[in-house]
Motif scaffolding. Structure first.
Motif, PDB file in Angstrom:
ATOM      1  N   ALA A  19       0.725  -1.403  -0.336  1.00 45.58           N
ATOM      2  CA  ALA A  19      -0.513  -0.299   0.307  1.00 45.58           C
ATOM      3  C   ALA A  19       1.114   1.052  -0.325  1.00 45.58           C
ATOM      4  CB  ALA A  19      -1.153   0.027   1.379  1.00 45.58           C
ATOM      5  N   LEU A  20       2.335   1.032   1.258  1.00 45.30           N
ATOM      6  CA  LEU A  20       3.248   2.422   0.473  1.00 45.30           C
ATOM      7  C   LEU A  20       3.494   2.449  -0.569  1.00 45.30           C
ATOM      8  CD1 LEU A  20       4.480   1.495   4.493  1.00 45.30           C
ATOM      9  CD2 LEU A  20       2.791   3.161   3.451  1.00 45.30           C
ATOM     10  N   TYR A  21       3.520   1.799  -1.721  1.00 44.70           N
ATOM     11  CA  TYR A  21       4.029   1.970  -3.366  1.00 44.70           C
ATOM     12  C   TYR A  21       3.174   2.467  -3.751  1.00 44.70           C
ATOM     13  CZ  TYR A  21       8.349  -0.097  -1.465  1.00 44.70           C
ATOM     14  OH  TYR A  21       9.610  -0.132  -0.358  1.00 44.70           O
ATOM     15  N   ARG A  22       2.245   2.133  -3.473  1.00 46.64           N
ATOM     16  CA  ARG A  22       0.858   1.933  -4.062  1.00 46.64           C
ATOM     17  C   ARG A  22       0.663   3.781  -4.077  1.00 46.64           C
ATOM     18  NH1 ARG A  22      -2.489  -2.018  -6.457  1.00 46.64           N
ATOM     19  NH2 ARG A  22      -1.493  -3.638  -5.993  1.00 46.64           N
ATOM     20  N   LEU A  23       1.066   4.304  -3.033  1.00 48.09           N
ATOM     21  CA  LEU A  23       0.264   5.166  -2.599  1.00 48.09           C
ATOM     22  C   LEU A  23       1.713   6.618  -3.089  1.00 48.09           C
ATOM     23  CD1 LEU A  23      -0.794   4.972   1.206  1.00 48.09           C
ATOM     24  CD2 LEU A  23      -1.967   5.705  -0.333  1.00 48.09           C
ATOM     25  N   THR A  24       3.156   5.776  -3.072  1.00 51.40           N
ATOM     26  CA  THR A  24       3.480   6.895  -3.395  1.00 51.40           C
ATOM     27  C   THR A  24       3.377   7.188  -4.694  1.00 51.40           C
ATOM     28  OG1 THR A  24       5.514   5.950  -2.095  1.00 51.40           O
ATOM     29  CG2 THR A  24       6.381   6.780  -3.684  1.00 51.40           C
ATOM     30  N   VAL A  42       0.045  10.645   5.044  1.00 51.57           N
ATOM     31  CA  VAL A  42      -1.368   9.019   4.961  1.00 51.57           C
ATOM     32  C   VAL A  42      -1.657   8.731   6.490  1.00 51.57           C
ATOM     33  CG1 VAL A  42       0.676   7.141   4.474  1.00 51.57           C
ATOM     34  CG2 VAL A  42      -0.950   6.667   3.564  1.00 51.57           C
ATOM     35  N   GLU A  43      -3.275   8.082   6.167  1.00 52.91           N
ATOM     36  CA  GLU A  43      -2.537   7.296   7.152  1.00 52.91           C
ATOM     37  C   GLU A  43      -4.284   6.247   7.135  1.00 52.91           C
ATOM     38  OE1 GLU A  43      -6.101  10.618  10.911  1.00 52.91           O
ATOM     39  OE2 GLU A  43      -5.878  10.950   9.151  1.00 52.91           O
ATOM     40  N   PHE A  44      -4.167   5.956   7.865  1.00 50.99           N
ATOM     41  CA  PHE A  44      -4.606   4.554   8.159  1.00 50.99           C
ATOM     42  C   PHE A  44      -5.492   4.095   8.737  1.00 50.99           C
ATOM     43  CE2 PHE A  44      -0.715   3.802   5.991  1.00 50.99           C
ATOM     44  CZ  PHE A  44      -1.222   2.344   5.158  1.00 50.99           C
ATOM     45  N   LEU A  45      -6.742   4.101   8.800  1.00 52.48           N
ATOM     46  CA  LEU A  45      -8.309   4.116  10.063  1.00 52.48           C
ATOM     47  C   LEU A  45      -8.620   3.156  10.345  1.00 52.48           C
ATOM     48  CD1 LEU A  45      -9.769   7.666   9.556  1.00 52.48           C
ATOM     49  CD2 LEU A  45      -7.734   6.662  11.349  1.00 52.48           C
ATOM     50  N   THR A  46      -8.796   2.411  11.062  1.00 54.54           N
ATOM     51  CA  THR A  46      -9.544   1.457  10.770  1.00 54.54           C
ATOM     52  C   THR A  46     -10.933   1.179  11.518  1.00 54.54           C
ATOM     53  OG1 THR A  46      -7.730  -0.178  11.804  1.00 54.54           O
ATOM     54  CG2 THR A  46      -9.214  -1.377  12.091  1.00 54.54           C
ATOM     55  N   ARG A  82      -9.754   1.861   6.387  1.00 54.20           N
ATOM     56  CA  ARG A  82      -9.631   2.905   5.111  1.00 54.20           C
ATOM     57  C   ARG A  82      -8.419   3.326   4.963  1.00 54.20           C
ATOM     58  NH1 ARG A  82     -13.643   1.499   2.153  1.00 54.20           N
ATOM     59  NH2 ARG A  82     -13.865   3.197   1.278  1.00 54.20           N
ATOM     60  N   ILE A  83      -7.962   3.788   4.372  1.00 54.84           N
ATOM     61  CA  ILE A  83      -6.754   4.421   3.419  1.00 54.84           C
ATOM     62  C   ILE A  83      -6.485   5.666   3.196  1.00 54.84           C
ATOM     63  CG2 ILE A  83      -3.880   4.171   2.502  1.00 54.84           C
ATOM     64  CD1 ILE A  83      -4.741   1.362   2.657  1.00 54.84           C
ATOM     65  N   ASP A  90      -9.673   9.651   0.650  1.00 57.99           N
ATOM     66  CA  ASP A  90      -9.712   8.355   0.093  1.00 57.99           C
ATOM     67  C   ASP A  90      -9.987   7.468  -0.216  1.00 57.99           C
ATOM     68  OD1 ASP A  90     -10.985   5.839   1.032  1.00 57.99           O
ATOM     69  OD2 ASP A  90     -12.984   6.101   2.458  1.00 57.99           O
ATOM     70  N   VAL A  91      -8.404   7.075  -0.515  1.00 53.37           N
ATOM     71  CA  VAL A  91      -7.852   6.685  -1.672  1.00 53.37           C
ATOM     72  C   VAL A  91      -8.071   5.032  -1.913  1.00 53.37           C
ATOM     73  CG1 VAL A  91      -6.767   8.212  -2.841  1.00 53.37           C
ATOM     74  CG2 VAL A  91      -5.802   6.643  -1.024  1.00 53.37           C
ATOM     75  N   SER A  92      -9.025   3.857  -0.218  1.00 54.45           N
ATOM     76  CA  SER A  92      -8.937   3.297  -0.418  1.00 54.45           C
ATOM     77  C   SER A  92      -8.753   2.035  -1.624  1.00 54.45           C
ATOM     78  CB  SER A  92      -9.949   2.181   0.606  1.00 54.45           C
ATOM     79  OG  SER A  92      -9.621   3.143   1.881  1.00 54.45           O
ATOM     80  N   SER A  93     -10.466   2.294  -2.597  1.00 52.98           N
ATOM     81  CA  SER A  93     -10.204   2.226  -3.979  1.00 52.98           C
ATOM     82  C   SER A  93      -9.242   2.544  -5.024  1.00 52.98           C
ATOM     83  CB  SER A  93     -11.507   2.095  -4.572  1.00 52.98           C
ATOM     84  OG  SER A  93     -12.553   1.901  -3.186  1.00 52.98           O
ATOM     85  N   ASP A  94      -8.843   3.567  -5.582  1.00 53.11           N
ATOM     86  CA  ASP A  94      -7.984   3.898  -6.014  1.00 53.11           C
ATOM     87  C   ASP A  94      -6.852   3.407  -6.275  1.00 53.11           C
ATOM     88  OD1 ASP A  94     -10.239   6.056  -6.601  1.00 53.11           O
ATOM     89  OD2 ASP A  94      -8.905   7.555  -6.034  1.00 53.11           O
ATOM     90  N   ILE A  95      -6.025   3.135  -4.791  1.00 51.31           N
ATOM     91  CA  ILE A  95      -4.969   2.648  -4.924  1.00 51.31           C
ATOM     92  C   ILE A  95      -4.532   0.813  -5.250  1.00 51.31           C
ATOM     93  CG2 ILE A  95      -3.974   3.902  -4.042  1.00 51.31           C
ATOM     94  CD1 ILE A  95      -4.354   1.310  -0.996  1.00 51.31           C
TER      95      ILE A  95
END
Ligand code: DC
Length: 226
Positions: A38-43, A69-73, A80-81, A87-92
């Motif tokens: 997820a960190l590489y995808r977010l980058t 970036v924030e990771f929220l449970t 959710r990221i 919120d980019v949870s789906s986009d990534i």
């Protein structure tokens, strides 16, 4: 510091069930979960959104170092990221984000920029680290290391189902091609290539159910999981 905190690493290419197994393990043990992909995808996503070329190493590394970036449970324990408060949870999770992630992941300065951020996930009572180089580079002293594999056809099939379930568009043929290209790039890069650590337990998940893989992983964890 991380030496004292138990770490279980789960590495392997995409579509081998790493994410599922790692999350189940983290939930079962009540440990933290590091989704390093997820960190590489977010980058990659942040770089694209800021109009950068994905091979501009210095600029992309700068993005990686300063990722907001924030990771929220959520209550249903779904994570959710958020990137730059959005919120980019789906986009990534799109194939485009995955392929772009694989490109920026080949840049040594980007890997270096994300190293400490990944190690910071090692907090008591322990962390399950999911990725490509968790056992080789990020947590070489991990308590237990696993490397999951599966045939490319099985992996493409699994990916296809996952994407369809999420309502994302894909064809099996293009997925097989993309998986092979991405594997090749991840394996042949100079910085932290995809490979099992010498002391990793290798599990072929091609014909195993999730429960079977989880049981096998747990059977190697012994006293750590009690
Ligand atoms: O696991 P994933 O599909 O979310 O990862 C996306 C890309 O990020 C993958 O093609 C390679 C890269 N990656 C990496 O190089 N090192 C990691 N520890 C995790 C992911």
């Amino acid at each position: 510091m991380t030496d004292a905190i138990p770490v279980i690493t789960v590495d392997g290419p995409s579509g081998v069930g790493k994410g599922t197994i790692s999350q189940l393990l983290a939930r079962k043990l009540g440990w933290h979960f590091l989704d390093s992909g997820a960190l590489y995808r977010l980058t990659a996503l942040a770089a694209l959104r800021h109009g950068l070329a994905l091979d501009d190493e210095a600029a992309v590394a700068n993005i990686a170092r300063n990722l907001d970036v924030e990771f929220l449970t959520a209550e249903d324990s779904d994570v959710r990221i958020f990137l730059e408060k959005q919120d980019v949870s789906s986009d990534i999770r799109t194939e485009k984000a995955g392929n772009s992630a694989s490109k920026v992941a080949a840049l040594p300065a980007v890997r270096e920029a994300l190293l400490q951020r990944q190690r910071d996930f090692a907090e008591p009572p322990g962390v399950i680290a999911d990725g490509r180089d968790m056992g080789t580079t990020v947590f070489p002293q991990a308590t237990r290391k696993f490397f999951l594999t599966a045939s490319p056809a099985v992996r493409a099939e699994r990916r296809y189902k996952q994407l369809k379930e999420k309502g994302l568009d894909a064809t099996l043929h293009s997925l097989i091609e993309e998986i092979e290209q991405r594997d090749e790039r991840d394996r042949s890069r100079r910085a932290s290539p995809l490979r099992p650590a010498d002391d990793a337990v290798i599990i072929d998940t091609s014909v195993k159910s999730i429960d079977e893989v989880l049981d096998e992983v747990l059977s190697h964890c012994g006293e750590i999981v009690r």
